[in-house]
Design an enzyme around this catalytic site. Structure first.
Site, PDB file in Angstrom:
ATOM      1  N   GLY A  50       0.314   4.179  -8.029  1.00  0.00           N
ATOM      2  CA  GLY A  50       1.501   3.782  -8.799  1.00  0.00           C
ATOM      3  C   GLY A  50       1.154   3.364 -10.215  1.00  0.00           C
ATOM      4  O   GLY A  50       1.798   3.772 -11.180  1.00  0.00           O
ATOM      5  N   CYS A 197       1.449   3.761   5.175  1.00  0.00           N
ATOM      6  CA  CYS A 197       1.357   4.993   5.959  1.00  0.00           C
ATOM      7  C   CYS A 197       1.395   4.707   7.455  1.00  0.00           C
ATOM      8  O   CYS A 197       0.379   4.743   8.149  1.00  0.00           O
ATOM      9  CB  CYS A 197       0.108   5.799   5.616  1.00  0.00           C
ATOM     10  SG  CYS A 197       0.279   7.452   6.327  1.00  0.00           S
ATOM     11  N   CYS A 375       5.854  11.374   5.575  1.00  0.00           N
ATOM     12  CA  CYS A 375       4.678  11.082   6.382  1.00  0.00           C
ATOM     13  C   CYS A 375       4.235  12.367   7.076  1.00  0.00           C
ATOM     14  O   CYS A 375       4.867  12.780   8.048  1.00  0.00           O
ATOM     15  CB  CYS A 375       5.029   9.998   7.404  1.00  0.00           C
ATOM     16  SG  CYS A 375       3.597   9.464   8.319  1.00  0.00           S
TER      17      CYS A 375
END
Length: 446
Positions: A50, A197, A375
């Site tokens: 990010g 995740c 995902c």
């Protein structure tokens, strides 16, 4: 910055005053010493996915000399590939590059750790005592791993047969444990906290199953997935497909089981039954994969920027802070109600760029983040179920076919295309998720 000149140093005056304030940490003139605060128009905290991608986007928006990124690590890792490293399909070395090589050129890299954020004075203090001030702040500090919250860890990793795909120090231990597996229980865990995740804890189970089949050891293995959650996966469409795989491959899923202790010297894992507090169960293992408890960055938790749980408190549509309009957030450190994945960060980076460009013009942000996250659930060495969904937990699929089915094409996308896209597109601020392609593939109907 006020620079007091010593009477004998008048000649230095012109040279000194032309020094760039952004690079000025202190100025010594004659016998006089004045500390100067480093000031930036746009300060980015964190050099993960990010932070680096927003650093690149801000450089293009306001010029490199106005942007600084605070990040202590010398290495930057593409963490999604660690699932494949733990299963021997990729090398650990392929997951890392130097931070210097991914830092946007010309942007100031402050090689320190953030110690304190004070949004009331628009300042940040680093661990070496440097004070940075900012006009605008982007917080991209990720989340913290807490192996130490499980009794017996992290020291238990010094023993064999135990690994974790969540850190560069322990990911290769997973592969070693898998290779050395002879017979007994292979145990995979999911903690009782938010995680990044959320598919990764079970992906390594499917890969381990595939590896043991390939090497003729599967009949001697009992494979179990002990998760603190009441479900196998949060989105029903994909959970249904995963339950089919679990049944077909004879994998044992135990819900509401939380790992509280590892006795690595005895190869024992202790689980607490979350539905019956105080009730515990000891399981002997031949291989153990630990997903650590995780939590918000302690720097955010201890600042006025946090919500009650310690996450960065941002508007879920615009990613602007709810109380400090010159502060923005992206990625795992935020309280956005979506799964914490790299794909979510990519989609957020495009929205955040738009939000900031509006704020800089004193206009109201007009784009909304829909919570898109993805995902890729690796189910073998050649297949993936590509889960994509939004804030409401509704599938938000890119391709015009049913992504709940295991597909070889999706495996190649995960293993080969995505890393390339990450290093050459996303980190350069050039990839904001598959939104535009989704429209194209669905003929504008999504």
């Amino acid at each position: 910055v006020h620079i007091r000149l010593h009477p004998n140093n008048k000649g230095n005056k012109r040279k000194l005053l032309s020094a760039h304030v952004g690079d000025l940490s202190s100025v010594v003139v004659g016998n006089s010493h004045t500390s100067a605060k480093q000031h930036y128009k746009m300060l980015v905290l964190g050099g993960g996915s990010g932070g680096i991608s927003m650093g690149a986007r801000m450089k293009r928006m306001i010029g490199a000399e106005n942007v600084a990124v605070v990040e202590p690590s010398e290495m930057h890792y593409y963490q999604p590939i660690w699932t494949l490293v733990g299963a021997g399909a990729k090398t650990a070395a392929s997951s890392g590059r130097t931070t210097a090589s991914v830092m946007p050129s010309g942007v100031k890299w402050v090689k320190s750790k953030v110690q304190e954020i004070n949004p009331d004075t628009s300042t940040v203090r680093t661990d070496d005592g440097t004070e940075l001030s900012y006009e605008y702040l982007i917080v991209a500090l990720g989340m913290q791993l807490h192996y130490e919250k499980i009794k017996g860890l992290p020291e238990g990793f010094e023993h064999p047969k135990i690994g974790s795909n969540y850190s560069i120090q322990t990911v290769e231990k997973t592969w070693k444990a898998l290779q050395n597996f002879k017979e007994g229980n292979a145990v995979f865990t999911f903690p009782n906290t938010p995680v990044k995740c959320a598919g990764a804890p079970q992906k390594i189970m499917y890969l381990s199953d595939a590896f043991l089949r390939k090497t003729g050891k599967r009949e001697k293995a009992s494979i179990m997935y002990n998760t603190s959650l009441p479900v196998l996966f949060g989105i029903k469409k994909y959970a249904d497909s995963l339950w089919d795989i679990v049944k077909r491959r004879d994998l044992q899923v135990n819900l509401r089981q939380n790992l509280i202790e590892v006795r690595a010297d005895r190869q024992e894992a202790v689980f607490e039954n979350l539905d019956k507090p105080g009730e515990t169960k000891v399981i002997e293992y031949e291989m153990l994969h630990v997903t650590p408890p995780m939590g918000p960055s302690l720097v955010i938790k201890g600042s006025p920027l946090a919500d009650e749980a310690g996450w960065l408190d941002v508007n879920k549509d615009t990613l602007q802070h709810k109380r400090y309009p010159n502060v923005f957030g992206i990625g795992d450190c935020t309280n956005l109600p979506t799964a914490k994945t790299g794909a979510a960060v990519a989609a957020q980076s495009a929205i955040l760029k738009r939000t900031i460009s509006k704020v800089l013009k004193n206009e109201k942000p007009d784009t909304r983040y829909d919570g898109y996250t993805s995902c890729p659930l690796i189910t073998s060495y050649s297949t993936v179920i590509l889960a994509e969904f939004d804030y409401n937990g509704e599938p938000l699929e890119t391709f015009p076919f049913n992504q709940a089915k295991e597909r070889r094409l999706m495996y190649h996308m995960k293993a080969d295309l995505m890393p390339h896209l990450y290093w050459h597109g996303f980190l350069g601020g050039l990839w904001g998720g598959p939104g535009p392609y989704r429209k194209l593939f669905h003929l504008g109907m999504k």
